[in-house]
Design an enzyme around this catalytic site. Sequence first.
Site, PDB file in Angstrom:
ATOM      1  CG  HIS A  52       0.128 -21.282   2.924  1.00 56.80           C
ATOM      2  ND1 HIS A  52      -1.048 -21.882   3.261  1.00 56.80           N
ATOM      3  CD2 HIS A  52       0.620 -20.740   4.062  1.00 56.80           C
ATOM      4  CE1 HIS A  52      -1.276 -21.721   4.557  1.00 56.80           C
ATOM      5  NE2 HIS A  52      -0.274 -21.024   5.067  1.00 56.80           N
ATOM      6  CG  LEU A  78       8.406   2.389   4.741  1.00 54.98           C
ATOM      7  CD1 LEU A  78       7.926   1.102   4.093  1.00 54.98           C
ATOM      8  CD2 LEU A  78       7.277   3.365   4.904  1.00 54.98           C
ATOM      9  CE  LYS A  97       3.411   3.089   3.050  1.00 55.33           C
ATOM     10  NZ  LYS A  97       3.473   3.080   4.503  1.00 55.33           N
ATOM     11  CD  GLU A 153       9.921   1.765  10.523  1.00 59.78           C
ATOM     12  OE1 GLU A 153       9.834   2.712   9.727  1.00 59.78           O
ATOM     13  OE2 GLU A 153       9.771   0.566  10.184  1.00 59.78           O
ATOM     14  CE1 TYR A 212       1.190  -0.256   4.386  1.00 61.36           C
ATOM     15  CE2 TYR A 212       0.184   1.921   4.332  1.00 61.36           C
ATOM     16  CZ  TYR A 212       1.001   0.986   4.958  1.00 61.36           C
ATOM     17  OH  TYR A 212       1.616   1.319   6.138  1.00 61.36           O
ATOM     18  NE  ARG A 255       6.870   4.225   0.361  1.00 62.42           N
ATOM     19  CZ  ARG A 255       6.643   5.076   1.358  1.00 62.42           C
ATOM     20  NH1 ARG A 255       7.618   5.371   2.210  1.00 62.42           N
ATOM     21  NH2 ARG A 255       5.464   5.631   1.501  1.00 62.42           N
ATOM     22  NE  ARG A 271      -6.291 -19.599   4.221  1.00 68.33           N
ATOM     23  CZ  ARG A 271      -5.398 -20.459   4.694  1.00 68.33           C
ATOM     24  NH1 ARG A 271      -5.380 -21.710   4.271  1.00 68.33           N
ATOM     25  NH2 ARG A 271      -4.506 -20.055   5.575  1.00 68.33           N
TER      26      ARG A 271
HETATM   27  N1  PMP Z   1       7.659   3.935   8.888  1.00 68.95           N
HETATM   28  C1  PMP Z   1       6.497   3.249   8.871  1.00 68.95           C
HETATM   29  C2  PMP Z   1       6.427   1.920   9.555  1.00 68.95           C
HETATM   30  C3  PMP Z   1       5.375   3.779   8.195  1.00 68.95           C
HETATM   31  O1  PMP Z   1       4.225   3.093   8.156  1.00 68.95           O
HETATM   32  C4  PMP Z   1       5.467   5.063   7.593  1.00 68.95           C
HETATM   33  C5  PMP Z   1       4.269   5.674   6.922  1.00 68.95           C
HETATM   34  N2  PMP Z   1       4.161   5.277   5.577  1.00 68.95           N
HETATM   35  C6  PMP Z   1       6.701   5.750   7.652  1.00 68.95           C
HETATM   36  C7  PMP Z   1       7.764   5.153   8.310  1.00 68.95           C
HETATM   37  C8  PMP Z   1       6.884   7.109   7.019  1.00 68.95           C
HETATM   38  O2  PMP Z   1       6.918   7.028   5.618  1.00 68.95           O
HETATM   39  P1  PMP Z   1       6.422   8.223   4.699  1.00 68.95           P
HETATM   40  O3  PMP Z   1       7.241   9.419   5.077  1.00 68.95           O
HETATM   41  O4  PMP Z   1       6.712   7.757   3.320  1.00 68.95           O
HETATM   42  O5  PMP Z   1       4.981   8.423   4.967  1.00 68.95           O
END
Ligand code: PMP
Length: 282
Positions: free
Chosen positions: A101, A203, A146, A179, A33, A52, A99
Amino acid sequence: VPELAYQNGKILPISEAMVSVEDRGYQFADAVYEVIMGSQGRPFALQKHLNRLHRSMSALDFPELSLDLVKEGILKVNEASEIPDSVIYLQVSRGNQVRSHLPEREMNPVLTITVRRADETPVRPLSPGVSAITVPDERWGRCDIKTVQLLPNAMAKTRAEKNGASDAIFLGPENVVREATSSNVFIVKDGVFYTHPLTPNILPGITREIFIQSQAKAGHEVVEEIFSVERLLGADEVFLTGTITRVLPITKVDDIPIGTGRPGPGAAAFLELLIEEIRTQK
Ligand code: PMP
């Protein structure tokens, strides 16, 4: 105009957009997403989000999906919504199948997009600061992709709320600061910015990238290195960055005040820069 969805090339009210119970996103979290900020009716940093998305899909060996088509869908539904400050959510699942895997060889990815009104305009003053807790990072080893597999993030956020805090910061082995649940973490010490380097454990945030690039242009280096929670607690400033978060000062972590206990000049400077980028977006 209601808040809208985009599905199979059509625009419809969100309540009418449906996916199959055999969507692999639903059964296996086999979906990726993006969340994009719409400002002045235009998606901010759209190309970076598309890049991305492509990276996430490639990393998971998804079937090809035309990025031009995705882009067209985003622009179309955001425009149709007539919402100036919007939150654009887009999800791509690997597809539908009985369904199992093992994914089928030939699959048709399922793209859905929703556009909603943002709670607040991105052009607003800096938050007076919020508190955060730290939690062990129990996510998988590919947090650079993501995916919609966000249960650990949701649980950490719930734990924060139960503890009267706004967010949770994930700590890796040896208390390394990674993060937050939906944003990247920066600290400032003696005028220098630090953040976790790009590894499979975080991320690659677009807001993070915009900040690092703008600092580099101004001749200031952001140091991308591993640091522990002790350094975070002893920092002059801590702040989060993200699409929805923008720049958010963290003034207390695990009940310990950070620096002066108030937002600092680093976060303020970055917010100013970000707002300028949003205002002048091409
Ligand atoms: N880390 C995580 C785990 C996130 O979900 C997000 C939000 N997308 C971010 C960092 C920040 O990324 P961005 O600046 O691209 O929104």
